[in-house]
Write a protein that holds these residues in place. Structure first.
Motif, PDB file in Angstrom:
ATOM      1  N   UNK A  38      22.801  27.525 -35.726  1.00  0.00           N
ATOM      2  CA  UNK A  38      21.971  26.331 -35.550  1.00  0.00           C
ATOM      3  C   UNK A  38      22.669  25.276 -34.709  1.00  0.00           C
ATOM      4  N   UNK A  39      23.964  25.108 -34.935  1.00  0.00           N
ATOM      5  CA  UNK A  39      24.701  24.086 -34.170  1.00  0.00           C
ATOM      6  C   UNK A  39      25.270  24.642 -32.865  1.00  0.00           C
ATOM      7  N   UNK A  40      25.125  25.948 -32.649  1.00  0.00           N
ATOM      8  CA  UNK A  40      25.575  26.555 -31.398  1.00  0.00           C
ATOM      9  C   UNK A  40      27.059  26.843 -31.324  1.00  0.00           C
ATOM     10  N   UNK A  41      27.723  26.956 -32.474  1.00  0.00           N
ATOM     11  CA  UNK A  41      29.158  27.237 -32.482  1.00  0.00           C
ATOM     12  C   UNK A  41      29.363  28.742 -32.670  1.00  0.00           C
ATOM     13  N   UNK A  42      29.310  29.465 -31.558  1.00  0.00           N
ATOM     14  CA  UNK A  42      29.398  30.921 -31.625  1.00  0.00           C
ATOM     15  C   UNK A  42      30.817  31.402 -31.919  1.00  0.00           C
ATOM     16  N   UNK A  43      31.822  30.587 -31.625  1.00  0.00           N
ATOM     17  CA  UNK A  43      33.194  30.975 -31.985  1.00  0.00           C
ATOM     18  C   UNK A  43      33.333  31.044 -33.506  1.00  0.00           C
ATOM     19  N   UNK A  44      32.853  30.020 -34.181  1.00  0.00           N
ATOM     20  CA  UNK A  44      32.929  30.040 -35.644  1.00  0.00           C
ATOM     21  C   UNK A  44      31.991  31.086 -36.234  1.00  0.00           C
ATOM     22  N   UNK A  45      30.868  31.317 -35.561  1.00  0.00           N
ATOM     23  CA  UNK A  45      29.946  32.361 -36.025  1.00  0.00           C
ATOM     24  C   UNK A  45      30.650  33.712 -36.011  1.00  0.00           C
ATOM     25  N   UNK A  46      31.386  33.980 -34.950  1.00  0.00           N
ATOM     26  CA  UNK A  46      32.119  35.248 -34.853  1.00  0.00           C
ATOM     27  C   UNK A  46      33.210  35.332 -35.920  1.00  0.00           C
ATOM     28  N   UNK A  47      33.837  34.204 -36.238  1.00  0.00           N
ATOM     29  CA  UNK A  47      34.843  34.196 -37.306  1.00  0.00           C
ATOM     30  C   UNK A  47      34.200  34.584 -38.644  1.00  0.00           C
ATOM     31  N   UNK A  48      33.025  34.035 -38.904  1.00  0.00           N
ATOM     32  CA  UNK A  48      32.313  34.371 -40.145  1.00  0.00           C
ATOM     33  C   UNK A  48      31.982  35.865 -40.152  1.00  0.00           C
ATOM     34  N   UNK A  49      31.520  36.368 -39.028  1.00  0.00           N
ATOM     35  CA  UNK A  49      31.173  37.784 -38.923  1.00  0.00           C
ATOM     36  C   UNK A  49      32.408  38.663 -39.167  1.00  0.00           C
ATOM     37  N   UNK A  50      33.529  38.278 -38.601  1.00  0.00           N
ATOM     38  CA  UNK A  50      34.754  39.059 -38.813  1.00  0.00           C
ATOM     39  C   UNK A  50      35.152  39.065 -40.277  1.00  0.00           C
ATOM     40  N   UNK A  51      34.973  37.939 -40.957  1.00  0.00           N
ATOM     41  CA  UNK A  51      35.273  37.891 -42.395  1.00  0.00           C
ATOM     42  C   UNK A  51      34.293  38.773 -43.175  1.00  0.00           C
ATOM     43  N   UNK A  52      33.027  38.731 -42.789  1.00  0.00           N
ATOM     44  CA  UNK A  52      32.033  39.586 -43.451  1.00  0.00           C
ATOM     45  C   UNK A  52      32.446  41.044 -43.328  1.00  0.00           C
ATOM     46  N   UNK A  53      32.854  41.438 -42.132  1.00  0.00           N
ATOM     47  CA  UNK A  53      33.216  42.841 -41.878  1.00  0.00           C
ATOM     48  C   UNK A  53      34.377  43.313 -42.755  1.00  0.00           C
ATOM     49  N   UNK A  54      35.237  42.392 -43.174  1.00  0.00           N
ATOM     50  CA  UNK A  54      36.355  42.795 -44.027  1.00  0.00           C
ATOM     51  C   UNK A  54      35.914  43.043 -45.473  1.00  0.00           C
ATOM     52  N   UNK A  55      34.713  42.554 -45.835  1.00  0.00           N
ATOM     53  CA  UNK A  55      34.271  42.648 -47.227  1.00  0.00           C
ATOM     54  C   UNK A  55      33.008  43.474 -47.444  1.00  0.00           C
ATOM     55  N   UNK A  56      32.155  43.513 -46.438  1.00  0.00           N
ATOM     56  CA  UNK A  56      30.844  44.139 -46.595  1.00  0.00           C
ATOM     57  C   UNK A  56      30.487  44.928 -45.342  1.00  0.00           C
ATOM     58  N   UNK A  57      29.452  45.755 -45.495  1.00  0.00           N
ATOM     59  CA  UNK A  57      28.825  46.330 -44.311  1.00  0.00           C
ATOM     60  C   UNK A  57      27.749  45.328 -43.913  1.00  0.00           C
TER      61      UNK A  57
END
Length: 184
Positions: A38-57
């Motif tokens: 929503x705020x357009x911060x794709x760098x932080x979005x990718x960080x969240x995605x990388x954290x998700x990948x370590x815990x979930x599919x």
């Protein structure tokens, strides 16, 4: 936080949740990811995605949220990379995925790419819905090519959608036909 576009607050609440000892599942991550988008911060979005990948599919919602972020940034390369990543992970794209890409292509004036996405959507067996039709009809406001008009009307026919069932789609199709003198 999302409504206020307050990414710092979203992360603060998220960190409190993680520190509470309550199990944090993918929907909570998707909420934070949504605020990043929503705020357009794709760098932080990718960080969240990388954290998700370590815990979930990752699920289709996560991928579509990330895809939306790239589309909102008009980064078609990034969006297409997400689509490929999604397919490789076995999370099959859906009509939301494709409509997001089609809309982004139209928004950037790349009608060829929009049509390629429509074709890929159909090849993948995903039904054309009223959003797809509305996007392509609205795209025709900026197009003078009668072939694009004919293609969009053929797409409408192939979809089998009842134009009269949705007021917005009806008005969009009607306006397009009038603008391009298509009265048949």
């Amino acid at each position: 936080a999302a409504r206020d576009k307050d990414l710092d607050r979203a992360f603060a609440v998220f960190e409190q949740l993680k520190a509470s000892g309550i199990p944090v599942h993918i929907p909570a991550y998707n909420c934070v990811l949504g605020v990043c988008v929503t705020v357009g911060d794709m760098d932080r979005a990718r960080e969240v995605v990388e954290e998700i990948k370590t815990k979930f599919q990752m699920d289709v919602i996560t991928y579509n949220t990330l895809l939306k972020g790239y589309c909102l940034q008009r980064d078609m390369r990034g969006a297409k990379r997400v689509l490929v990543e999604m397919e490789q992970a076995g999370a099959l794209p859906n009509e939301i995925s494709y409509n997001c890409l089609i809309n982004a292509a139209v928004s950037t004036g790349n009608f060829r790419e929009a049509w390629e996405m429509v074709e890929q959507m159909e090849q993948d067996g995903i039904g054309i819905d009223h959003y797809t039709i509305s996007i392509m009809m609205k795209a025709l406001k900026r197009v003078r090519n009668s072939k694009d008009v004919a293609k969009a009307l053929a797409l409408l026919d192939r979809s089998g959608l009842d134009v009269c069932s949705d007021e917005i789609m009806f008005n969009t199709v009607l306006e397009t036909c009038i603008r391009h003198h298509e009265y048949r």
